[in-house]
Design a protein around this motif. Structure first.
Motif, PDB file in Angstrom:
ATOM      1  N   ALA A  44      46.216  74.873  62.743  1.00 23.07           N
ATOM      2  CA  ALA A  44      47.142  73.743  62.842  1.00 23.07           C
ATOM      3  C   ALA A  44      46.445  72.552  63.486  1.00 23.07           C
ATOM      4  O   ALA A  44      46.647  71.402  63.081  1.00 23.07           O
ATOM      5  CB  ALA A  44      48.369  74.147  63.652  1.00 23.07           C
ATOM      6  N   ALA A  45      45.604  72.807  64.486  1.00 26.20           N
ATOM      7  CA  ALA A  45      44.832  71.727  65.111  1.00 26.20           C
ATOM      8  C   ALA A  45      43.790  71.184  64.133  1.00 26.20           C
ATOM      9  O   ALA A  45      43.582  69.969  64.048  1.00 26.20           O
ATOM     10  CB  ALA A  45      44.159  72.228  66.380  1.00 26.20           C
ATOM     11  N   VAL A  46      43.140  72.073  63.388  1.00 27.92           N
ATOM     12  CA  VAL A  46      42.147  71.641  62.397  1.00 27.92           C
ATOM     13  C   VAL A  46      42.797  70.712  61.375  1.00 27.92           C
ATOM     14  O   VAL A  46      42.258  69.653  61.031  1.00 27.92           O
ATOM     15  CB  VAL A  46      41.525  72.859  61.694  1.00 27.92           C
ATOM     16  N   ALA A  47      43.981  71.089  60.887  1.00 29.20           N
ATOM     17  CA  ALA A  47      44.660  70.306  59.857  1.00 29.20           C
ATOM     18  C   ALA A  47      45.085  68.932  60.360  1.00 29.20           C
ATOM     19  O   ALA A  47      45.320  68.021  59.558  1.00 29.20           O
ATOM     20  CB  ALA A  47      45.872  71.070  59.340  1.00 29.20           C
ATOM     21  N   ASN A  48      45.203  68.776  61.684  1.00 27.41           N
ATOM     22  CA  ASN A  48      45.633  67.500  62.253  1.00 27.41           C
ATOM     23  C   ASN A  48      44.505  66.769  62.974  1.00 27.41           C
ATOM     24  O   ASN A  48      44.760  65.794  63.683  1.00 27.41           O
ATOM     25  CB  ASN A  48      46.806  67.740  63.210  1.00 27.41           C
ATOM     26  N   LYS A  49      43.260  67.228  62.783  1.00 30.54           N
ATOM     27  CA  LYS A  49      42.070  66.581  63.347  1.00 30.54           C
ATOM     28  C   LYS A  49      42.157  66.453  64.872  1.00 30.54           C
ATOM     29  O   LYS A  49      41.727  65.461  65.453  1.00 30.54           O
ATOM     30  CB  LYS A  49      41.853  65.194  62.735  1.00 30.54           C
ATOM     31  N   VAL A  50      42.712  67.459  65.514  1.00 29.39           N
ATOM     32  CA  VAL A  50      42.889  67.453  66.965  1.00 29.39           C
ATOM     33  C   VAL A  50      41.782  68.283  67.615  1.00 29.39           C
ATOM     34  O   VAL A  50      41.567  69.438  67.223  1.00 29.39           O
ATOM     35  CB  VAL A  50      44.271  68.019  67.351  1.00 29.39           C
ATOM     36  N   PRO A  51      41.062  67.748  68.604  1.00 31.08           N
ATOM     37  CA  PRO A  51      40.051  68.535  69.325  1.00 31.08           C
ATOM     38  C   PRO A  51      40.677  69.718  70.071  1.00 31.08           C
ATOM     39  O   PRO A  51      41.870  69.702  70.407  1.00 31.08           O
ATOM     40  CB  PRO A  51      39.438  67.519  70.302  1.00 31.08           C
ATOM     41  N   HIS A  52      39.831  70.715  70.351  1.00 30.53           N
ATOM     42  CA  HIS A  52      40.301  71.983  70.923  1.00 30.53           C
ATOM     43  C   HIS A  52      39.712  72.237  72.308  1.00 30.53           C
ATOM     44  O   HIS A  52      38.583  71.848  72.600  1.00 30.53           O
ATOM     45  CB  HIS A  52      39.851  73.170  70.058  1.00 30.53           C
ATOM     46  N   ILE A  53      40.486  72.960  73.122  1.00 32.83           N
ATOM     47  CA  ILE A  53      39.948  73.732  74.238  1.00 32.83           C
ATOM     48  C   ILE A  53      40.417  75.160  74.004  1.00 32.83           C
ATOM     49  O   ILE A  53      41.619  75.432  74.001  1.00 32.83           O
ATOM     50  CB  ILE A  53      40.419  73.212  75.604  1.00 32.83           C
ATOM     51  N   VAL A  54      39.474  76.064  73.745  1.00 33.08           N
ATOM     52  CA  VAL A  54      39.808  77.457  73.443  1.00 33.08           C
ATOM     53  C   VAL A  54      39.625  78.282  74.714  1.00 33.08           C
ATOM     54  O   VAL A  54      38.517  78.393  75.249  1.00 33.08           O
ATOM     55  CB  VAL A  54      38.920  78.024  72.323  1.00 33.08           C
ATOM     56  N   THR A  55      40.699  78.871  75.202  1.00 32.20           N
ATOM     57  CA  THR A  55      40.614  79.692  76.413  1.00 32.20           C
ATOM     58  C   THR A  55      40.045  81.056  76.055  1.00 32.20           C
ATOM     59  O   THR A  55      40.405  81.656  75.048  1.00 32.20           O
ATOM     60  CB  THR A  55      41.990  79.851  77.076  1.00 32.20           C
ATOM     61  N   ASP A  56      39.149  81.541  76.897  1.00 32.57           N
ATOM     62  CA  ASP A  56      38.442  82.790  76.603  1.00 32.57           C
ATOM     63  C   ASP A  56      37.973  83.391  77.920  1.00 32.57           C
ATOM     64  O   ASP A  56      38.105  82.769  78.988  1.00 32.57           O
ATOM     65  CB  ASP A  56      37.268  82.498  75.668  1.00 32.57           C
ATOM     66  N   THR A  57      37.445  84.596  77.864  1.00 30.84           N
ATOM     67  CA  THR A  57      36.845  85.236  79.035  1.00 30.84           C
ATOM     68  C   THR A  57      35.572  85.931  78.587  1.00 30.84           C
ATOM     69  O   THR A  57      35.283  86.027  77.396  1.00 30.84           O
ATOM     70  CB  THR A  57      37.791  86.273  79.669  1.00 30.84           C
ATOM     71  N   ASP A  58      34.818  86.441  79.538  1.00 29.54           N
ATOM     72  CA  ASP A  58      33.566  87.135  79.225  1.00 29.54           C
ATOM     73  C   ASP A  58      33.750  88.647  79.073  1.00 29.54           C
ATOM     74  O   ASP A  58      32.785  89.358  78.798  1.00 29.54           O
ATOM     75  CB  ASP A  58      32.531  86.876  80.333  1.00 29.54           C
ATOM     76  N   GLU A  59      34.958  89.148  79.259  1.00 30.21           N
ATOM     77  CA  GLU A  59      35.171  90.595  79.214  1.00 30.21           C
ATOM     78  C   GLU A  59      35.167  91.108  77.781  1.00 30.21           C
ATOM     79  O   GLU A  59      35.363  90.361  76.825  1.00 30.21           O
ATOM     80  CB  GLU A  59      36.498  90.944  79.888  1.00 30.21           C
ATOM     81  N   SER A  60      34.950  92.397  77.623  1.00 36.13           N
ATOM     82  CA  SER A  60      34.993  93.042  76.322  1.00 36.13           C
ATOM     83  C   SER A  60      36.435  93.215  75.881  1.00 36.13           C
ATOM     84  O   SER A  60      37.363  93.246  76.704  1.00 36.13           O
ATOM     85  CB  SER A  60      34.304  94.408  76.396  1.00 36.13           C
ATOM     86  N   MET A  61      36.634  93.347  74.564  1.00 36.37           N
ATOM     87  CA  MET A  61      37.969  93.647  74.036  1.00 36.37           C
ATOM     88  C   MET A  61      38.328  95.124  74.209  1.00 36.37           C
ATOM     89  O   MET A  61      39.454  95.518  73.923  1.00 36.37           O
ATOM     90  CB  MET A  61      38.030  93.292  72.551  1.00 36.37           C
TER      91      MET A  61
END
Length: 468
Positions: free
Chosen positions: A337-354
């Motif tokens: 949805a952000a890609v389709a609206n040309k909106v920059p991202h901040i993707v929250t993530d961690t270093d832990e394994s799934m």
């Protein structure tokens, strides 16, 4: 043509297939959607303008809640297979969620002893579709139904990566090492075999992966498999509803949106501290943060800053056109949805394994998933074991890498970065022009993919070629 879709009973599966199913419907084809008659999902299918075919008994629990449901795979079994296949670190992080979690869901609706697959096959026999397009998480029961009814069949990956095809090849190649380790040859093939045997259907790769695959995920996110694919543009979609006045008007300050998905928000109290930390980071900034969070995610927050607007839910495809930055968890629908609206991202993530480690019966954790109960627990049942949930979305690392590769945003390790560092990152993405250029590049890649209406002739031709 008569076209029958199968759909896992969740909105995150309904919404991606809707534009494709609607395009086929608008081209004059008769389209139905078969699903477990799960509370709320029938209404979702009707609201998006599609005709539902309910399977099973709507009064029964989701099969995930059954005592005999397949349990989450133990960490030891997951790693034993990974070692036998000699997986790279990157492949391991794909294998873990697929084998440990997703395979359980795939097993539920393909069982020969439950009514869902039987109802689907009986309906297909009677209705006689020309094409069955099946959801891989709902399981290959759709492929069995197509074989029995004499229809062509294809997968629609929707929110899923093509893990089944990718790891099937690796499991088959590693068969000697897998047998030497005392493991079953191919546990994924074993999931569908009882149903296939019941209806006299041969288990081959076509049954497991379809005659072709419709893939709405962009290049760079897709798994590298050899299955014949029809690429289609992911069209951001949610069922229509009236827009609030504030969303129609242009915001006076830069609007930042915070969306953390539909699944974990139902049962994780406090959102691992992620939401409180982001609220604190933006409290003194000249912006408006629109946070689509619920009461679970707000637990532990004593004060909501005046520049934060909290709303439980709003269609993401309606929210993002007025946004300057999107902070999210890395789910496919949210990202695209952000890609389709040309909106920059901040993707929250961690270093832990799934990898989800089981907890001893005498040890508790604030964030656990109950084995056999699909992220919940039936009141009169006790789970066999509990597993600690990794504090991130399975697609988070993948989208974080993709977004940063294009320069369309940044990865935010919210566990390690301080409130001040988060504030700096938000300010940076809002003000540096390079992120808008990166978002434009992602958009150009997305807009270059065929639309759902453009692939209708492909689907018609492939059906004619493959229908027995």
């Amino acid at each position: 043509m008569r076209i029958l879709f199968t759909c896992y009973p969740a909105n995150v599966h309904v919404y991606p297939l809707t534009p494709v199913a609607t395009a086929l419907q608008h081209a004059g084809h008769e389209v139905l959607v078969a699903f477990h008659d799960h509370p709320g999902i029938r209404g979702s299918i009707e609201r998006v303008g599609l005709t539902p075919v309910p399977l099973g008994d709507s009064n029964e629990h989701d099969p995930r809640f059954r005592k005999d449901a397949a349990q989450l795979r133990s960490a030891e079994e997951v790693l034993a297979y990974a070692e036998a296949m000699n997986l790279s670190d990157k492949d391991l992080e794909h294998w873990i969620p697929y084998f440990q979690q997703v395979s359980c869901g795939m097993s539920d609706y393909g069982r020969a002893d439950l009514p869902y697959a039987t109802d689907l096959i009986n309906f297909a026999r009677s209705w006689k579709p020309d094409l069955v397009i099946w959801d891989p998480v709902f399981g290959p029961a759709g492929a069995v139904a197509a074989r029995v009814a004499g229809a062509a069949h294809a997968r629609f990956l929707g929110p899923c990566l093509d893990w089944p095809s990718y790891f099937h090849r690796k499991l088959e190649a590693a068969r000697p090492a897998i047998r030497a380790a005392g493991l079953a040859d191919n546990p994924m093939t074993d999931l569908i075999r009882p149903l296939a045997d019941k209806y006299g259907v041969w288990v081959d790769e076509e049954l497991l992966f379809g005659q072709w695959t419709i893939d709405p995920l962009p290049e760079g996110i897709r798994m590298p498999t050899t299955q014949p694919k029809v690429a289609v543009r992911w069209v951001p979609y949610a069922y229509p509803e009236p827009l609030p006045d504030w969303l129609v008007q242009k915001p006076e300050k830069p609007r930042v949106t915070l969306s953390l998905g539909e699944s974990l928000r139902r049962f994780v109290d406090g959102d691992w501290g992620r939401t409180p930390k982001i609220f604190e980071a933006v409290a003194d900034m000249e912006l408006e943060l629109v946070a689509t969070v619920n009461d679970y995610q707000l637990k532990g927050i004593d004060r909501i800053p005046p520049n934060v607007r909290v709303i439980d839910w709003v269609p993401i495809n309606r929210l993002l056109p007025t946004s300057s930055l999107h902070i999210h968890h890395g789910g496919n629908g949210t990202c695209l949805a952000a890609v389709a609206n040309k909106v920059p991202h901040i993707v929250t993530d961690t270093d832990e394994s799934m990898l989800m480690e089981s907890l001893p019966s005498d040890e508790s954790s604030e964030f656990v998933v109950k084995s056999g109960t699909d992220f919940g627990v039936v009141e009169d049942e006790e789970p066999e074991s509990t597993f600690k949930i990794p504090a991130k979305h399975v697609m988070g690392p993948i989208w974080a890498e993709h977004v940063t590769k294009y320069g369309a945003g940044i990865r935010l390790n919210y566990q390690k970065e301080s409130v001040e560092e988060i504030r700096t990152q938000i300010e940076r993405v809002l003000t540096e022009k390079s992120f808008k250029k990166g978002a434009q590049a992602l958009y150009d890649n997305w807009i270059g993919t065929p639309t759902p209406s453009q692939i209708v002739p492909n689907i018609e031709q492939l059906t004619a070629e493959h229908k027995p």
